[in-house]
Design an enzyme around this catalytic site. Structure first.
Site, mmCIF file in Angstrom:
data_model
loop_
_atom_site.group_PDB
_atom_site.id
_atom_site.type_symbol
_atom_site.label_atom_id
_atom_site.label_comp_id
_atom_site.label_asym_id
_atom_site.label_seq_id
_atom_site.Cartn_x
_atom_site.Cartn_y
_atom_site.Cartn_z
ATOM 1 N N ASP A 102 -2.835 0.767 -13.911
ATOM 2 C CA ASP A 102 -4.146 0.437 -13.369
ATOM 3 C C ASP A 102 -5.093 0.186 -14.551
ATOM 4 O O ASP A 102 -5.022 -0.873 -15.166
ATOM 5 C CB ASP A 102 -4.569 1.620 -12.482
ATOM 6 C CG ASP A 102 -5.825 1.389 -11.677
ATOM 7 O OD1 ASP A 102 -5.731 0.810 -10.593
ATOM 8 O OD2 ASP A 102 -6.895 1.814 -12.122
ATOM 9 N N PHE A 151 -6.554 -0.302 -3.193
ATOM 10 C CA PHE A 151 -5.922 1.004 -3.355
ATOM 11 C C PHE A 151 -4.671 1.033 -2.492
ATOM 12 O O PHE A 151 -4.732 0.832 -1.283
ATOM 13 C CB PHE A 151 -6.870 2.149 -3.002
ATOM 14 C CG PHE A 151 -6.345 3.450 -3.534
ATOM 15 C CD1 PHE A 151 -6.525 3.793 -4.864
ATOM 16 C CD2 PHE A 151 -5.616 4.298 -2.716
ATOM 17 C CE1 PHE A 151 -5.984 4.968 -5.381
ATOM 18 C CE2 PHE A 151 -5.073 5.475 -3.222
ATOM 19 C CZ PHE A 151 -5.265 5.813 -4.557
ATOM 20 N N ARG A 164 3.110 9.588 0.182
ATOM 21 C CA ARG A 164 4.160 9.322 -0.806
ATOM 22 C C ARG A 164 5.493 8.969 -0.137
ATOM 23 O O ARG A 164 6.309 8.261 -0.702
ATOM 24 C CB ARG A 164 4.381 10.544 -1.716
ATOM 25 C CG ARG A 164 3.231 10.865 -2.655
ATOM 26 C CD ARG A 164 3.703 11.880 -3.718
ATOM 27 N NE ARG A 164 2.602 12.536 -4.405
ATOM 28 C CZ ARG A 164 1.973 12.050 -5.483
ATOM 29 N NH1 ARG A 164 2.320 10.884 -5.988
ATOM 30 N NH2 ARG A 164 1.007 12.732 -6.057
HETATM 31 P P1 IMP Z 1 -4.345 4.337 -15.100
HETATM 32 O O1 IMP Z 1 -4.368 5.388 -16.173
HETATM 33 O O2 IMP Z 1 -5.738 3.951 -14.668
HETATM 34 O O3 IMP Z 1 -3.508 3.123 -15.465
HETATM 35 O O4 IMP Z 1 -3.790 5.012 -13.802
HETATM 36 C C1 IMP Z 1 -2.491 5.132 -13.541
HETATM 37 C C2 IMP Z 1 -2.291 6.171 -12.445
HETATM 38 O O5 IMP Z 1 -3.323 6.132 -11.486
HETATM 39 C C3 IMP Z 1 -1.026 5.855 -11.707
HETATM 40 O O6 IMP Z 1 0.069 6.504 -12.283
HETATM 41 C C4 IMP Z 1 -1.318 6.360 -10.319
HETATM 42 O O7 IMP Z 1 -0.964 7.732 -10.231
HETATM 43 C C5 IMP Z 1 -2.802 6.234 -10.161
HETATM 44 N N1 IMP Z 1 -3.185 5.033 -9.393
HETATM 45 C C6 IMP Z 1 -3.770 3.919 -9.844
HETATM 46 N N2 IMP Z 1 -3.987 3.020 -8.870
HETATM 47 C C7 IMP Z 1 -3.488 3.587 -7.743
HETATM 48 C C8 IMP Z 1 -3.378 3.134 -6.375
HETATM 49 O O8 IMP Z 1 -3.773 2.022 -5.972
HETATM 50 N N3 IMP Z 1 -2.795 4.017 -5.516
HETATM 51 C C9 IMP Z 1 -2.332 5.238 -5.887
HETATM 52 N N4 IMP Z 1 -2.403 5.681 -7.149
HETATM 53 C C10 IMP Z 1 -2.975 4.871 -8.070
#
Ligand code: IMP
Ligand code: MG
Length: 178
Positions: A102, A151, A164
């Site tokens: 993300d 999301f 999940r």
């Molecule tokens: P980042 O550090 O912002 O890249 O976030 C990564 C983590 O955020 C992932 O491993 C997920 O656990 C969570 N995450 C990000 N986007 C989503 C989503 O759309 N649904 C569920 N979890 C998400």
């Protein structure tokens, strides 16, 4: 439960086909290497379980837990993970298995930490890539699907630890989390 979803983005069939393709690609790219898969808990547990069985190599499977503090559906940018590993990564070919990239903050923190431990290589395999939301420059080496800026839940991904176990990936209706 289906009433909580806006759209089904990736069906069970679509995911199954793509995971098989990723497994075949990884099998060919890592033939003859000392592959270590590291699943990033908790979101990757279902993806890893399926992907690992699609990889026809003698490989080691390890896990690390990472979490960022969340306000509703937005990451705070602070990543928390256990820095004492109960396994050695020096000299190993590491493939990190993640549910979704993300902002990129989580994977950046993990790869920077692991790189200091002298692995032979570190690559990232993510099931979903939400490139529109990237805040730090990091790219996956293997990507299941490009993900729209919504999301999403299911196939290991959660909202407040729910959904999940949903076998496909769906976008959550905004009224569920707002
Ligand atoms: P980042 O550090 O912002 O890249 O976030 C990564 C983590 O955020 C992932 O491993 C997920 O656990 C969570 N995450 C990000 N986007 C989503 C989503 O759309 N649904 C569920 N979890 C998400
Ligand atoms: Mg995660």
């Amino acid at each position: 439960m289906r009433n909580d979803f806006e759209n089904i983005l990736f069906s069970e069939e679509t995911i199954k086909k793509r995971v098989a393709e990723l497994g075949a690609q990884i099998t060919s790219d890592y033939s003859g290497s000392s592959l270590m898969l590291i699943g990033i808990l908790k979101g990757s547990f279902i993806f890893l379980a399926d992907l690992a069985r699609a990889i026809d190599l003698d490989c080691e499977i390890r896990f690390m837990s990472a979490s960022s503090y969340w306000t509703k559906t937005v990451s705070s940018g602070t990543v928390k993970f256990e820095k004492t590993l109960d396994f050695e990564v020096a000299g190993r070919d590491i493939l990190l298995i993640e549910d979704i990239l993300d902002s990129g903050v989580t994977m950046t923190a993990l790869t920077e930490f692991l790189a200091k431990l002298s692995p032979a290589s570190i690559k990232i395999c993510t099931l979903l890539d939400k490139t529109a939301r990237r805040e730090v420059p990091i790219a996956a080496d293997y990507t299941g699907f490009d993900c729209p800026d919504e999301f999403v839940v299911g196939y290991g991904l959660d909202f407040a630890e729910r959904y999940r176990n949903v076998p496909y990936i769906a976008s959550l209706r905004p009224e569920i989390y707002s």
